[in-house]
Design an enzyme around this catalytic site. Structure first.
Site, PDB file in Angstrom:
ATOM      1  N   GLU A   1       7.638   8.257  13.950  1.00 40.62           N
ATOM      2  CA  GLU A   1       8.613   7.692  13.248  1.00 40.62           C
ATOM      3  C   GLU A   1       8.236   8.088  11.577  1.00 40.62           C
ATOM      4  OE1 GLU A   1      10.246   3.300  13.428  1.00 40.62           O
ATOM      5  OE2 GLU A   1       8.448   3.349  12.563  1.00 40.62           O
TER       6      GLU A   1
ATOM      7  N   TYR B   1      15.874   6.773   7.475  1.00 43.84           N
ATOM      8  CA  TYR B   1      14.953   6.706   8.519  1.00 43.84           C
ATOM      9  C   TYR B   1      15.235   7.693   9.755  1.00 43.84           C
ATOM     10  CZ  TYR B   1      13.092   4.401  12.854  1.00 43.84           C
ATOM     11  OH  TYR B   1      12.649   4.070  13.955  1.00 43.84           O
TER      12      TYR B   1
END
Lengths: 290, 387
Positions: B197, B109
């Protein structure tokens, strides 16, 4: 006494010749604020509202000895104006402008940390000490001199707290709107520290809202350092998660950001927490009786 | 302002970030054709909507052949995808993205956002890719790595390398990661973003890093200096009432209740919703008309509120301050008589010339009640909505 500003405070306005600047500066003069001049690049040497206009903040400060500037310039130029004010060595800058890009504020914040200047705002209604000094756009008629210090993240909700404390006869020492943006100048804690030291202030009303964790930091400070009573109202208990509620800062994005989490932290710090803005005066009564 | 995945991935490419080759189409046949061009499969097909959690809702599928890709597109185009985050109505699917499937060895992530407390751009990374960062923050906060960018110095490659080593990356992966780190931070600063993101950031079976998903949010306050984003704004993803409200300069959030709210100021608008709820009512919306509550704006706000069929009463709460309340009262009177709505209106006006305003509303002969204060206004509105 009061905090940050009083009747002797000398003030200039960056953006005095604009329509907003003109309208609000006229009201400040009417209130009795020691507004000494203004800054608009390219209009130096002119007179506006009977006051001298300067090209730069440094010139204005040298000529008037003002220590505070109010900024009323459009968002694209606001960060530049704040940085100019910091560079001119002002004690306090009050930035009313709404809509300053967040990245501009990161630079401003970094410069503030290297200086002695404090910034109130941006995206705020300003600061007002009843009977002494009004800087910003708050409606003067609802204020009265008294014992309640008010600090708020919202504009019109601040006025609600002011009216509540005026109608109930308590009045205000100073009222500070710290603004609704995610990255801002002074925090709740900065203002609470000053109210704690101020002899005129007997009780503080804190108006918070959803988003961020500034209220939790305030709770921590109150618990460990404050002797004065605090009353709090947190707006947005009825707001849905993940939605931006008008203010850029008012979005519930994590556990700490909800009204419930903030209320809980404040209650645990001994704060009188009220459920609606119409209960603020009752809260002040309760706090003073405790 | 939110961007679609395909728009975000195009910006990723501009910044040299590794993105699987992809194509986008608004037609099922276009997706079939794109699959041929990308062959051999398998492929991943993804509905382009402004919402996360698309996979769990069926909006992402792995398929083996162009025919299957075309069938996926035919099934979704023109439909609405309802996800955990989209609201009950879902978001319209008007584009599908197709890319060659990546064989994944690990999922990481990576994101960049502004940490409001420190007022710093902060990069967040974790070894647990694929799950939402909110879940991760609750369940495994110790797995979240942070790197803070100094606003005066800017992002530095060593910060990327530090994170890469902490994530257990090795050899050339460290350089690949550092390039991605520099890419997203540079993009963030140059494009005035509020979020980038990459979830997941995959390590493929050949050991290379690939940005499998891409999410970009733009700071709406910065749009004046980024005209390039105007054409990327897909307003079909928003509630049409929100689009109208934004065009009129209001902040508007539709809710589920029966009391429409028209308020000046964001904080007071939330405060109005709170007191309605506190007195047993349910707000139908959040609406901040902003500083200038003149006739035209009040009229437009009434129209937007009345488009919601659940609204049984409108509560107007204006703290005039410097604005004159008698003028606002005239505005409300004009708006209500022009729209000819029978929905009862409760008005609380505070500030300059509030009594004159109250008199104008009481004498106008329309279904408008004026209230003395916030509490009385909320009580009257809750009563009217219960009728």
């Amino acid at each position: 006494m009061s905090i940050i500003v009083d009747a002797s405070t000398g003030v200039i306005c960056q953006g005095i010749t604009g329509s907003q600047g003109t309208a609000h500066c006229a009201q400040m003069l009417e209130y009795g604020t020691r507004l000494l001049g203004g800054v608009t690049p390219g209009k130096g040497g002119q007179t506006h509202l009977g006051l001298p206009v300067f090209n730069t903040v440094k010139e204005a400060v040298a000529a008037t000895s003002a220590t505070v500037s109010m900024i009323m310039v459009p968002p694209p130029f606001a960060a530049d104006s704040i940085l100019e004010g910091i560079d001119a060595g002002l004690e306090t800058i009050v930035c009313i402008t709404e809509g300053i890009p967040v990245l501009d504020m990161l630079k401003v914040k970094a410069r503030l940390q290297q200086s002695h200047t404090i910034l109130i705002g941006p995206n705020c209604p300003g600061i007002l000490t009843p009977g002494g000094c009004k800087i910003g756009i708050m409606p003067a008629a609802i204020f009265s001199k008294g014992c309640v210090g008010i600090v708020s993240r919202s504009g019109t909700l601040t006025y609600e707290a002011v009216k509540e404390t005026t109608d109930s006869g308590f009045g205000q020492s100073t009222c500070v709107g710290i603004g609704g943006d995610p990255v801002q100048g002074v925090s709740f804690v900065d203002i609470l520290e000053r109210f704690e030291q101020d002899p005129q202030t007997e009780v503080v009303v804190l108006v918070g809202e959803i988003g961020g964790s500034a209220e939790q930091q305030a709770a921590l400070y109150i618990k460990e350092h404050m002797h004065k009573k605090v009353v709090a109202y947190i707006a947005g208990a009825s707001a849905p998660a993940g939605q931006r509620m008008g203010h850029a800062g008012a979005i519930i994005s994590g556990g700490d950001a909800t009204a419930e989490a903030k209320k809980k932290a404040l209650r645990e710090a001994g704060v009188v927490v009220v459920d609606t803005a119409a209960d603020i005066a009752e809260g002040v009564k309760t706090a003073l009786e405790r | 302002m939110n961007l679609h995945e395909y728009q975000s991935k195009e910006i990723f490419r501009e910044y040299g970030l590794p993105v699987p080759e992809f194509k986008v189409s608004t037609k099922a046949t276009g997706i079939g054709k794109a699959a041929y061009e990308l062959s051999p499969g398998p492929f991943v097909c993804k509905c382009q909507v402004h919402s996360g959690a698309r996979g769990k809702a069926g909006g992402v599928a792995k398929v083996d052949t162009p025919a299957q890709a075309e069938a996926f597109a035919a099934k979704w185009l023109g439909m609405r995808l309802v996800t955990r985050q989209s609201g009950p109505l879902g978001k319209p699917v008007s584009r599908i993205l197709i890319e060659r499937a990546t064989s994944i060895a690990r999922e990481l992530y990576l994101s960049a956002t502004v940490d409001r407390q420190s007022a710093r751009l902060t990069v967040i990374a974790s070894e647990s890719g694929g799950m939402s960062i909110e879940e991760l923050a609750c369940e495994h906060p110790e797995q979240i790595l942070r790197s803070v960018i100094d606003p005066l110095v800017g992002p530095q490659p060593y910060q990327g390398r530090e994170l890469a080593y902490k994530l257990g990356l090795q050899g050339r992966q460290v350089q690949e990661f550092a390039r991605i780190f520099m890419g997203i931070t540079r993009m963030f600063l140059e494009k005035d973003l509020s979020l980038v993101e990459i979830n997941p950031l995959a390590v493929d079976t050949e050991g290379h890093l690939q940005c499998l998903d891409a999410k970009i949010n733009v700071d709406p306050y910065s749009l004046f200096r980024h005209p390039e984003f105007a054409e990327l704004d897909d307003t079909s993803q928003e509630d049409p009432r929100v689009v109208r409200a934004v065009a009129a300069g209001f902040s508007y959030v539709p809710l589920e209740g029966s009391i429409g709210c028209l308020v000046n100021g964001a904080g007071l608008a939330m405060g109005t919703m709170d007191i309605i709820k506190n007195m047993g009512g349910e707000p139908a919306n959040f609406l901040d008309v902003g500083g200038t509550a003149n006739t035209e704006r009040v009229r437009e706000a009434f129209k937007i509120i009345l488009e919601d069929p659940h609204v049984k009463c409108i509560m107007v709460n204006i703290f005039g301050g410097i604005v004159r309340c008698d003028m606002i009262a005239e505005g409300i009177k004009g708006a209500v008589s022009e729209i000819r709505s029978s929905v009862p209106v409760v008005v609380r006006l505070e500030g300059n010339k509030a009594q004159e305003g109250e008199r104008i509303l009481n004498e106008c002969g329309l279904n408008i009640q004026s209230a003395r204060d916030l509490r009385q206004a909320a009580a009257l509105a809750v009563q009217a909505a219960a009728r």
